[in-house]
Design a protein around this motif. Structure first.
Motif, PDB file in Angstrom:
ATOM      1  N   LYS A 307       0.808  -1.229   0.000  1.00  0.00           N
ATOM      2  CA  LYS A 307       0.000   0.000   0.000  1.00  0.00           C
ATOM      3  C   LYS A 307       0.842   1.280   0.000  1.00  0.00           C
ATOM      4  O   LYS A 307       0.514   2.244  -0.715  1.00  0.00           O
ATOM      5  CB  LYS A 307      -0.961   0.001   1.197  1.00  0.00           C
ATOM      6  CG  LYS A 307      -1.871   1.235   1.276  1.00  0.00           C
ATOM      7  CD  LYS A 307      -2.836   1.111   2.447  1.00  0.00           C
ATOM      8  CE  LYS A 307      -3.573   2.410   2.700  1.00  0.00           C
ATOM      9  NZ  LYS A 307      -4.397   2.850   1.556  1.00  0.00           N
ATOM     10  N   ASN A 315      -7.373   1.589  -1.746  1.00  0.00           N
ATOM     11  CA  ASN A 315      -7.967   0.805  -0.672  1.00  0.00           C
ATOM     12  C   ASN A 315      -8.845  -0.304  -1.243  1.00  0.00           C
ATOM     13  O   ASN A 315      -9.483  -0.129  -2.279  1.00  0.00           O
ATOM     14  CB  ASN A 315      -8.817   1.686   0.243  1.00  0.00           C
ATOM     15  CG  ASN A 315      -9.176   0.983   1.530  1.00  0.00           C
ATOM     16  OD1 ASN A 315      -8.398   0.182   2.048  1.00  0.00           O
ATOM     17  ND2 ASN A 315     -10.352   1.254   2.052  1.00  0.00           N
ATOM     18  N   GLU A 317     -12.041  -2.757  -0.178  1.00  0.00           N
ATOM     19  CA  GLU A 317     -13.123  -2.972   0.774  1.00  0.00           C
ATOM     20  C   GLU A 317     -13.928  -4.189   0.352  1.00  0.00           C
ATOM     21  O   GLU A 317     -13.997  -4.532  -0.832  1.00  0.00           O
ATOM     22  CB  GLU A 317     -14.045  -1.749   0.837  1.00  0.00           C
ATOM     23  CG  GLU A 317     -13.394  -0.509   1.405  1.00  0.00           C
ATOM     24  CD  GLU A 317     -14.380   0.649   1.513  1.00  0.00           C
ATOM     25  OE1 GLU A 317     -15.597   0.388   1.668  1.00  0.00           O
ATOM     26  OE2 GLU A 317     -13.944   1.815   1.422  1.00  0.00           O
TER      27      GLU A 317
END
Length: 509
Positions: A307, A315, A317
């Motif tokens: 990251k 991101n 999710e």
């Protein structure tokens, strides 16, 4: 060839154990102790732990001898029990276990599939031991976990290692959704629209047509999507027409599921190397992966590592509540018969249970000490976040016998790289409401009987995997699906159905 030899050795070793049990050697009834005579009765009972749980992954060669001795003395002082660790040779754990079980050497507890060893008379049922000495063990595991340890007669043969869980969520780059003005998908059709947008609209902004809308593999497409098309998900099912257990390939909706996956693959939505060997970490590093339906840790463990080298808002999710034509997409993973067992040879089965029970007292403190010795501490007052006190590992975990969700979900390392993984395990993995459970999840099929009564079992398993890949990748057209089913029958599917049906009705509680 090596596997066949090892398998033969296992059968021979277990047969020897059963013979020894019948001849009266080994321990007495479960829960009793064979007391030594004279002065020896004052010595603490010795228990022999075969350490094949995976606890030694941090240091496979084992502890520094002095540190292991310190841990032994600690347990002797606290419990009045002398634990003796048996560290198996790396790569030959199964062979060493079989030799110990079939010899006169002592071995009291190890990790294994209880159904395999109970059928050979190598282990003892634990009901009385748990009632007398394992109260904390019993409390630590939910009823669902104990069901997988129990035969149809009510005998409990092992201490659980895990429980049913959800392992194949669909992750999506939420920053890409925002960038393209897309909502979190709630249906398969909406997900397909997201995959199409990821493919065509260059969300990674590199100016190339190289986006990978979905990173997955064979298990990923089966466990993350099949539930949306089959009533029982990635599972066997009972055909109401004849009451027989049949494989998913014969279930209504399977062909539609395969056709959808093949369509996505043909359109470039599924990674072209999904069914070959590839490195998920290297793929994620490219900043080109839009979604993932692989085993959860491919994101929870790998994404945090890379990251910092991706765009600041990058991101992943979980897509929650997504539905297919027949409901929930995911299929939960049932538990298994993997467990800590106590051997028929154990001279002090009560001491073994007391030792195991101690690690389930004051969770997670005692299990952490068994795993890391004195090389850890809590951070603050939470009794949840921990950190190692030294990078040097001197005690490797030889006495750790309480691995599993009952203890390992009760703590987390304070480490930003590990936080995503810990959050998934503690907040998501056991939420079974988001997935379908296999129809026969609680049936402990007799694997040996399956092999004996389905001579072509290996061929059928291979066909089911290989042909599914061919259909999805286009190597075999969907128009040949009926021919594929005929191929399964020619390979012995009738015998498969007969044996699974027989066992299912015999074992159903």
């Amino acid at each position: 060839m090596a596997n066949k030899v090892a398998g033969a050795a296992a059968v021979a070793a277990l047969a020897a154990v059963a013979l020894a049990a019948c001849s009266g050697s080994g321990s007495g009834a479960p829960g009793t102790t064979n007391e030594a005579k004279g002065n020896e009765s004052k010595a603490p009972p010795k228990i022999y732990i075969y350490q094949n749980t995976g606890a030694l992954n941090q240091k496979p060669e084992g502890s520094v001898p002095e540190k292991l001795e310190e841990m032994k003395k600690m347990y002797m002082e606290k419990l009045g029990i002398e634990p003796i660790a048996i560290v198996p040779p790396k790569g030959s754990e199964a062979e060493k276990l079989n030799l110990l079980l079939g010899s006169g050497d002592e071995i009291d507890t190890f990790q294994g599939n209880w159904d395999q060893y109970a059928s050979k008379g190598a282990i003892i049922p634990l009901n009385d031991l748990l009632d007398k000495y394992g109260q904390d063990v019993k409390k630590a595991w939910p009823a669902e976990a104990w069901e997988y340890m129990t035969d149809k007669n009510g005998n409990i043969w092992g201490i659980p290692r895990g429980e049913p869980a959800v392992h194949y969520p669909i992750w999506v780059r939420s920053d890409w959704l925002k960038k393209l003005g897309l909502a979190m998908p709630k249906t398969v059709d909406e997900l397909e629209a997201v995959l199409k947008a990821f493919k065509e609209k260059d969300p990674d902004g590199n100016g190339k047509d190289d986006t990978i809308p979905m990173m997955t593999d064979l298990n990923g497409i089966k466990n993350a999507f099949m539930g949306g098309y089959l009533d029982n998900g990635n599972s066997n099912w009972v055909d109401p027409a004849d009451g027989k257990v049949k494989p998913a390939e014969l279930a209504p909706g399977f062909k539609e599921f395969v056709a959808k996956m093949a369509d996505w693959y043909q359109k470039g939505y599924i990674y072209k190397e999904a069914f070959a060997k590839f490195d998920p970490l290297e793929l994620l590093k490219t900043n080109r992966v839009g979604t993932s339906s692989m085993w959860y840790s491919r994101i929870t463990l790998l994404f945090p590592q890379i990251k910092p080298n991706l765009p600041a808002d990058a991101n992943y999710e979980i897509i929650r509540g997504i539905q297919g034509p027949k409901g929930k997409l995911m299929t939960a993973s049932p538990s298994s018969t993997t467990s800590m067992v106590i051997t028929k040879k154990a001279k002090h089965p009560d001491a073994v249970m007391k030792f195991i029970n101690h690690q389930y007292q004051d969770i997670p403190t005692n299990s952490l000490t068994a795993a890391f010795g004195t090389n850890w501490k809590y951070i603050g007052d939470s009794k949840f976040e921990i950190e190692m006190t030294s990078k040097d590992i001197t005690y490797a975990g030889e006495y750790m016998v309480s691995l599993g969700t009952a203890t390992e979900l009760k703590y987390a390392f304070q480490d930003p790289v590990k936080k995503m993984h810990a959050d998934y395990l503690t907040k998501e993995a056991l939420n079974l409401s988001v997935a379908k459970m296999p129809m026969d999840a609680k049936i402990m099929y007799d694997k040996n009987a399956l092999k004996e009564n389905i001579p072509t079992l290996g061929d059928l398993d291979r066909l089911r995997s290989e042909e599914l890949v061919k259909f999805v990748t286009g190597a075999r057209p969907i128009a040949e699906f009926d021919k594929y089913i005929d191929q399964l029958y020619k390979a012995g599917l009738d015998k498969w159905i007969a044996e699974y049906t027989r066992q299912y009705h015999a074992l159903k509680k």
